[in-house]
Design a protein around this motif. Structure first.
Motif, PDB file in Angstrom:
ATOM      1  N   TRP A 120     -26.696 -16.240 -22.420  1.00 55.46           N
ATOM      2  CA  TRP A 120     -27.762 -16.209 -23.444  1.00 55.46           C
ATOM      3  C   TRP A 120     -27.138 -16.567 -24.782  1.00 55.46           C
ATOM      4  O   TRP A 120     -26.108 -16.020 -25.150  1.00 55.46           O
ATOM      5  CB  TRP A 120     -28.364 -14.811 -23.448  1.00 55.46           C
ATOM      6  CG  TRP A 120     -29.273 -14.479 -24.565  1.00 55.46           C
ATOM      7  CD1 TRP A 120     -29.031 -13.567 -25.548  1.00 55.46           C
ATOM      8  CD2 TRP A 120     -30.569 -15.014 -24.816  1.00 55.46           C
ATOM      9  NE1 TRP A 120     -30.117 -13.497 -26.391  1.00 55.46           N
ATOM     10  CE2 TRP A 120     -31.074 -14.376 -25.971  1.00 55.46           C
ATOM     11  CE3 TRP A 120     -31.358 -15.964 -24.174  1.00 55.46           C
ATOM     12  CZ2 TRP A 120     -32.321 -14.661 -26.500  1.00 55.46           C
ATOM     13  CZ3 TRP A 120     -32.605 -16.253 -24.711  1.00 55.46           C
ATOM     14  CH2 TRP A 120     -33.070 -15.598 -25.855  1.00 55.46           C
ATOM     15  N   GLN A 121     -27.749 -17.462 -25.499  1.00 55.58           N
ATOM     16  CA  GLN A 121     -27.101 -17.913 -26.734  1.00 55.58           C
ATOM     17  C   GLN A 121     -27.575 -17.162 -27.973  1.00 55.58           C
ATOM     18  O   GLN A 121     -27.192 -17.501 -29.081  1.00 55.58           O
ATOM     19  CB  GLN A 121     -27.273 -19.413 -26.919  1.00 55.58           C
ATOM     20  CG  GLN A 121     -28.715 -19.880 -26.937  1.00 55.58           C
ATOM     21  CD  GLN A 121     -28.821 -21.290 -27.419  1.00 55.58           C
ATOM     22  OE1 GLN A 121     -28.091 -21.683 -28.314  1.00 55.58           O
ATOM     23  NE2 GLN A 121     -29.713 -22.059 -26.848  1.00 55.58           N
ATOM     24  N   PHE A 123     -30.931 -15.064 -30.018  1.00 58.13           N
ATOM     25  CA  PHE A 123     -32.337 -15.363 -30.280  1.00 58.13           C
ATOM     26  C   PHE A 123     -32.538 -16.539 -31.236  1.00 58.13           C
ATOM     27  O   PHE A 123     -33.238 -17.498 -30.926  1.00 58.13           O
ATOM     28  CB  PHE A 123     -32.999 -14.110 -30.843  1.00 58.13           C
ATOM     29  CG  PHE A 123     -34.477 -14.150 -30.749  1.00 58.13           C
ATOM     30  CD1 PHE A 123     -35.116 -13.817 -29.569  1.00 58.13           C
ATOM     31  CD2 PHE A 123     -35.235 -14.537 -31.826  1.00 58.13           C
ATOM     32  CE1 PHE A 123     -36.477 -13.859 -29.468  1.00 58.13           C
ATOM     33  CE2 PHE A 123     -36.602 -14.580 -31.739  1.00 58.13           C
ATOM     34  CZ  PHE A 123     -37.222 -14.249 -30.559  1.00 58.13           C
ATOM     35  N   LEU A 127     -33.939 -20.522 -30.369  1.00 59.66           N
ATOM     36  CA  LEU A 127     -35.149 -21.127 -30.910  1.00 59.66           C
ATOM     37  C   LEU A 127     -34.875 -22.441 -31.625  1.00 59.66           C
ATOM     38  O   LEU A 127     -35.663 -23.365 -31.566  1.00 59.66           O
ATOM     39  CB  LEU A 127     -35.809 -20.165 -31.894  1.00 59.66           C
ATOM     40  CG  LEU A 127     -36.553 -19.016 -31.248  1.00 59.66           C
ATOM     41  CD1 LEU A 127     -36.951 -18.000 -32.289  1.00 59.66           C
ATOM     42  CD2 LEU A 127     -37.794 -19.546 -30.558  1.00 59.66           C
ATOM     43  N   TRP A 135     -26.891 -21.187 -22.155  1.00 59.70           N
ATOM     44  CA  TRP A 135     -25.848 -22.176 -21.936  1.00 59.70           C
ATOM     45  C   TRP A 135     -25.207 -21.874 -20.591  1.00 59.70           C
ATOM     46  O   TRP A 135     -25.305 -20.750 -20.094  1.00 59.70           O
ATOM     47  CB  TRP A 135     -24.783 -22.066 -23.024  1.00 59.70           C
ATOM     48  CG  TRP A 135     -25.268 -22.370 -24.401  1.00 59.70           C
ATOM     49  CD1 TRP A 135     -25.910 -21.512 -25.228  1.00 59.70           C
ATOM     50  CD2 TRP A 135     -25.145 -23.603 -25.119  1.00 59.70           C
ATOM     51  NE1 TRP A 135     -26.196 -22.136 -26.421  1.00 59.70           N
ATOM     52  CE2 TRP A 135     -25.728 -23.405 -26.383  1.00 59.70           C
ATOM     53  CE3 TRP A 135     -24.580 -24.829 -24.804  1.00 59.70           C
ATOM     54  CZ2 TRP A 135     -25.783 -24.410 -27.333  1.00 59.70           C
ATOM     55  CZ3 TRP A 135     -24.621 -25.829 -25.759  1.00 59.70           C
ATOM     56  CH2 TRP A 135     -25.217 -25.624 -27.004  1.00 59.70           C
ATOM     57  N   ASP A 173     -14.985 -21.598 -25.843  1.00 61.06           N
ATOM     58  CA  ASP A 173     -15.598 -20.343 -26.287  1.00 61.06           C
ATOM     59  C   ASP A 173     -14.863 -19.741 -27.478  1.00 61.06           C
ATOM     60  O   ASP A 173     -15.236 -18.685 -27.965  1.00 61.06           O
ATOM     61  CB  ASP A 173     -15.710 -19.345 -25.138  1.00 61.06           C
ATOM     62  CG  ASP A 173     -14.376 -18.763 -24.724  1.00 61.06           C
ATOM     63  OD1 ASP A 173     -13.355 -19.426 -24.969  1.00 61.06           O
ATOM     64  OD2 ASP A 173     -14.353 -17.658 -24.158  1.00 61.06           O
ATOM     65  N   THR A 174     -13.787 -20.427 -27.930  1.00 58.87           N
ATOM     66  CA  THR A 174     -13.116 -19.957 -29.141  1.00 58.87           C
ATOM     67  C   THR A 174     -13.858 -20.421 -30.387  1.00 58.87           C
ATOM     68  O   THR A 174     -13.533 -20.030 -31.490  1.00 58.87           O
ATOM     69  CB  THR A 174     -11.671 -20.477 -29.212  1.00 58.87           C
ATOM     70  OG1 THR A 174     -11.720 -21.900 -29.064  1.00 58.87           O
ATOM     71  CG2 THR A 174     -10.820 -19.891 -28.113  1.00 58.87           C
ATOM     72  N   LEU A 175     -14.851 -21.281 -30.195  1.00 63.49           N
ATOM     73  CA  LEU A 175     -15.652 -21.763 -31.317  1.00 63.49           C
ATOM     74  C   LEU A 175     -16.913 -20.928 -31.445  1.00 63.49           C
ATOM     75  O   LEU A 175     -17.516 -20.518 -30.458  1.00 63.49           O
ATOM     76  CB  LEU A 175     -16.048 -23.223 -31.103  1.00 63.49           C
ATOM     77  CG  LEU A 175     -14.951 -24.249 -31.285  1.00 63.49           C
ATOM     78  CD1 LEU A 175     -15.456 -25.622 -30.890  1.00 63.49           C
ATOM     79  CD2 LEU A 175     -14.441 -24.268 -32.711  1.00 63.49           C
ATOM     80  N   GLN A 176     -17.285 -20.746 -32.696  1.00 63.40           N
ATOM     81  CA  GLN A 176     -18.514 -20.009 -32.958  1.00 63.40           C
ATOM     82  C   GLN A 176     -19.479 -21.009 -33.563  1.00 63.40           C
ATOM     83  O   GLN A 176     -19.042 -21.904 -34.285  1.00 63.40           O
ATOM     84  CB  GLN A 176     -18.202 -18.918 -33.986  1.00 63.40           C
ATOM     85  CG  GLN A 176     -19.290 -17.915 -34.151  1.00 63.40           C
ATOM     86  CD  GLN A 176     -18.801 -16.703 -34.931  1.00 63.40           C
ATOM     87  OE1 GLN A 176     -17.871 -16.802 -35.724  1.00 63.40           O
ATOM     88  NE2 GLN A 176     -19.411 -15.562 -34.701  1.00 63.40           N
ATOM     89  N   ARG A 178     -23.376 -21.629 -35.581  1.00 62.33           N
ATOM     90  CA  ARG A 178     -24.585 -21.118 -36.211  1.00 62.33           C
ATOM     91  C   ARG A 178     -25.539 -22.284 -36.322  1.00 62.33           C
ATOM     92  O   ARG A 178     -25.116 -23.437 -36.429  1.00 62.33           O
ATOM     93  CB  ARG A 178     -24.286 -20.635 -37.634  1.00 62.33           C
ATOM     94  CG  ARG A 178     -23.616 -19.288 -37.726  1.00 62.33           C
ATOM     95  CD  ARG A 178     -23.407 -18.884 -39.170  1.00 62.33           C
ATOM     96  NE  ARG A 178     -22.611 -19.820 -39.935  1.00 62.33           N
ATOM     97  CZ  ARG A 178     -23.066 -20.544 -40.955  1.00 62.33           C
ATOM     98  NH1 ARG A 178     -24.333 -20.469 -41.312  1.00 62.33           N
ATOM     99  NH2 ARG A 178     -22.268 -21.368 -41.601  1.00 62.33           N
ATOM    100  N   GLN A 203     -11.540 -22.488 -34.094  1.00 63.21           N
ATOM    101  CA  GLN A 203     -10.576 -23.462 -33.607  1.00 63.21           C
ATOM    102  C   GLN A 203     -10.870 -23.718 -32.142  1.00 63.21           C
ATOM    103  O   GLN A 203     -11.096 -22.780 -31.379  1.00 63.21           O
ATOM    104  CB  GLN A 203      -9.163 -22.883 -33.780  1.00 63.21           C
ATOM    105  CG  GLN A 203      -8.073 -23.889 -33.616  1.00 63.21           C
ATOM    106  CD  GLN A 203      -6.717 -23.301 -33.966  1.00 63.21           C
ATOM    107  OE1 GLN A 203      -6.601 -22.126 -34.304  1.00 63.21           O
ATOM    108  NE2 GLN A 203      -5.688 -24.118 -33.897  1.00 63.21           N
TER     109      GLN A 203
END
Lengths: 227, 379
Positions: A120-121, A123, A127, A135, A173-176, A178, A203
């Protein structure tokens, strides 16, 4: 398992050469051609592993198929051709114990040692990111094949990087990330045709596709004859 | 304390720039051992800690020039690191936690705000469509009323056979004809249907079809009393209460389609609604409006509106015996206060010379007593 990517980048297919006993898990409908020495098994669970109904449903929400096809070679030197549905690239990614977050529908095939799960990415992202609600999370080790619409390019992110929504194929998955507006003003961002964008930080590696299916559909749709 | 945590490393010295591995907390610092034997250490005092990653729960430990980064998403790793570093990293860890919490609070806020906004839009939209449909109904031509009323009249089941006796039917129609010029809205074709049934009831369908049961005519001691009932029912028609009720009963989709000019949903709902005579109940507000308008019509047609309260009284007196058949009163709620209201209305009217209705009421009653419904039981 050996692999060879043919006809890159626009109409790529992957040619997998497998020895007796080796298996690969593919997206439903990914097989183009194969030699006769394959045992094909269709289930909703990972090969020899966990999952089942719930995992299948989660995969469906992630834009993948409920079922998975497992191809197991029963003789030596068997070849399997797999390819994406849309015109695009196929990417090989050797997973080494790390985790890759893949955009729903970009997952093509993976070796048996790779766990395919939906994640789940969040909420707000669900959207506005222009991607699916979920994902596909690939973890473990082995060969992973991803497909794209258009060609794939790789970005080594260290700090920040911005991608238009709909152009993400996969990222570490080390990247965030927004979801934000492209410019400083929301109106400007929308008028500029960019609207909302995905802002990555941290990174890691990011894989983007040169085209995105919704934009293509919007261009093509009106030109199609009604059936 | 757990000995190893799954994680990874970024380093310029690695061929690929990064690798997965097992993170260890050693006395010298944070270490990682990669599957191919590479080994990296960051001393605790040089370590810079950051939170990040896809879920925002990954802990990155960097050396001062950021050439080496060791990370893990293991929740235990965060706690153990604080202990292993003897509190040296607590401040940075707390900052990372604060940042993560504020981010999760912010995303929760956005999620709640979005859900709330969606709810507001949906609820407001629902009521906007409902009230819009209500208003749109009144803008429709009166032919829509007539279509609904005629269709409902044809398919509805009445409580008895229709009476064709010319004395009775003509008497009713002549009352309606006298009232008709006073109708507030032109264009309605009023048509009275008399139904042979002991029920003391009358009702109007949208568009002008009015059904009167012989029970009601029999209860009335004068033509004026029936005129009062008919005026009330005609008022429902001219005030288009039937169409408004059909509009209110519309679902959201039919309401929307009505707003863009598609009346088929409204027609269907109206016919459905008025097919059952027993369901023919108006709201309190509509009844009061119809009473007021009925009294006005009676007065304008030179008929004494006091007949309305007389009929109420007559029915009330009889009601003790067979309450269930006095449908006109019982479907018209709270008659005590209603009588009072009608009386108050009549009091305020200017005095006027009332002309009697030109109907031989005794003849009507005689004809009525010949109808089967008025025969004594067992006959």
């Amino acid at each position: 398992m050996q692999h060879q990517l043919l006809a890159q980048p626009a109409m790529s297919v992957a040619k997998l050469t497998m020895q007796a006993g080796e298996s690969v898990t593919c997206e439903v409908g990914a097989m183009i051609a194969m030699t006769s020495g394959f045992n094909v098994e269709t289930t909703s669970r990972n090969k020899g592993g966990s999952g089942g109904l719930a995992k299948g449903l989660k995969r469906m929400f992630a834009g993948e198929n409920f079922f998975l096809n497992h191809f197991t070679a029963t003789a030596s030197d068997q070849t399997l051709m797999i390819g994406p549905g849309l015109l695009g690239d196929v990417m090989h990614y050797p997973l080494l114990g790390n985790t890759l977050i893949v955009q729903g529908s970009s997952w093509l095939a993976s070796a048996v040692g790779i766990e395919i799960d939906a994640t789940w990415q969040g909420f707000g992202k669900a959207l506005f990111s222009g991607e699916g609600m979920f994902w596909v999370k690939c973890s473990g080790s082995g060969d992973l094949f991803l497909n794209s619409f258009g060609s794939i390019y790789q970005v080594d992110v260290d700090g920040e990087y911005v991608v238009d929504t709909g152009h993400i194929v996969a990222f570490d998955d080390t990247l965030q990330f927004r979801v934000g507006k492209a410019g400083t003003s929301l109106v400007g961002s929308i008028l500029g045709g960019e609207g909302l964008v995905c802002k990555f930080s941290g990174q890691g590696r990011l894989y983007c596709q040169s085209h995105n299916p919704p934009s293509f559909g919007k261009l093509l749709g009106p030109k199609l004859k009604a059936r | 304390m757990q000995s190893t945590y799954s994680g990874g490393v970024f380093s310029d010295t690695l061929a690929d720039g990064r690798a997965g591995g097992e993170v260890e907390l050693m006395p010298a610092g944070i270490a990682i051992r990669c599957p191919d034997g590479e080994f990296f250490v960051i001393p605790y005092r040089e370590c810079q800690v950051e939170m990040g990653g896809y879920h925002g729960r990954m802990l990155f430990c960097r050396n001062p020039d950021r050439s080496l980064t060791i990370y893990s998403e293991d929740a235990q790793f965060r706690r153990d690191l604080s202990l292993a570093a003897a509190g040296m990293l607590d401040e940075q860890l707390a900052m990372g936690n604060r940042q993560r919490r504020s981010e999760s609070r912010r995303s929760l806020f956005y999620a709640v705000a979005f859900v709330a906004a969606t709810l507001v839009v949906v609820v407001a939209g629902y009521f906007a469509v409902r009230s819009g449909a209500k208003a749109a109904v009144l803008a429709l031509p009166t032919s829509v009323d007539a279509k609904i009323g005629d269709a409902a009249m044809q398919s509805m089941t009445l409580e008895g056979p229709q009476v064709e006796d010319p004395v009775i039917v003509d008497a009713m129609q002549s009352i309606v004809d006298r009232l008709e010029p006073q109708a507030a809205v032109e264009g309605f074709q009023f048509k009275v249907h008399v139904v042979d049934s002991p029920m003391v009831n009358a009702f109007a369908l949208p568009g002008g079809n009015i059904v009167v049961y012989t029970g009601l005519i029999r209860s009335a001691t004068s033509a004026e009393q029936v005129a009062a009932v008919l005026a009330h029912e005609m008022a429902h028609v001219t005030l288009r209460h039937g169409l408004q009720r059909a509009g209110q009963s519309l679902g959201i989709w039919a309401g929307m389609s009505l707003l863009i000019g598609d009346v088929s949903g409204l027609m269907g709902a109206g016919v459905d609604l008025f097919q059952t005579a027993s369901a023919n109940q108006y709201s309190r507000q509509h009844e009061n409006e119809a009473d007021r308008e009925g009294v006005r019509m009676l007065q304008a047609a030179d008929i004494d509106p006091a007949a309305m309260t007389q009929l109420f009284a007559a029915i009330n007196k009889e009601q003790g015996d067979l309450p269930e058949i006095f449908a006109w009163i019982s479907t018209h709620p709270d008659d005590a206060s209603r009588i009072a209201q009608v009386e108050a209305l009549i009091q305020k009217l200017p005095p006027r010379d009332y002309r009697p209705i030109d109907v031989d009421w005794a003849a009507v009653q005689t004809q009525l007593s010949d109808l089967p419904a008025n025969q004594p039981p067992g006959d």
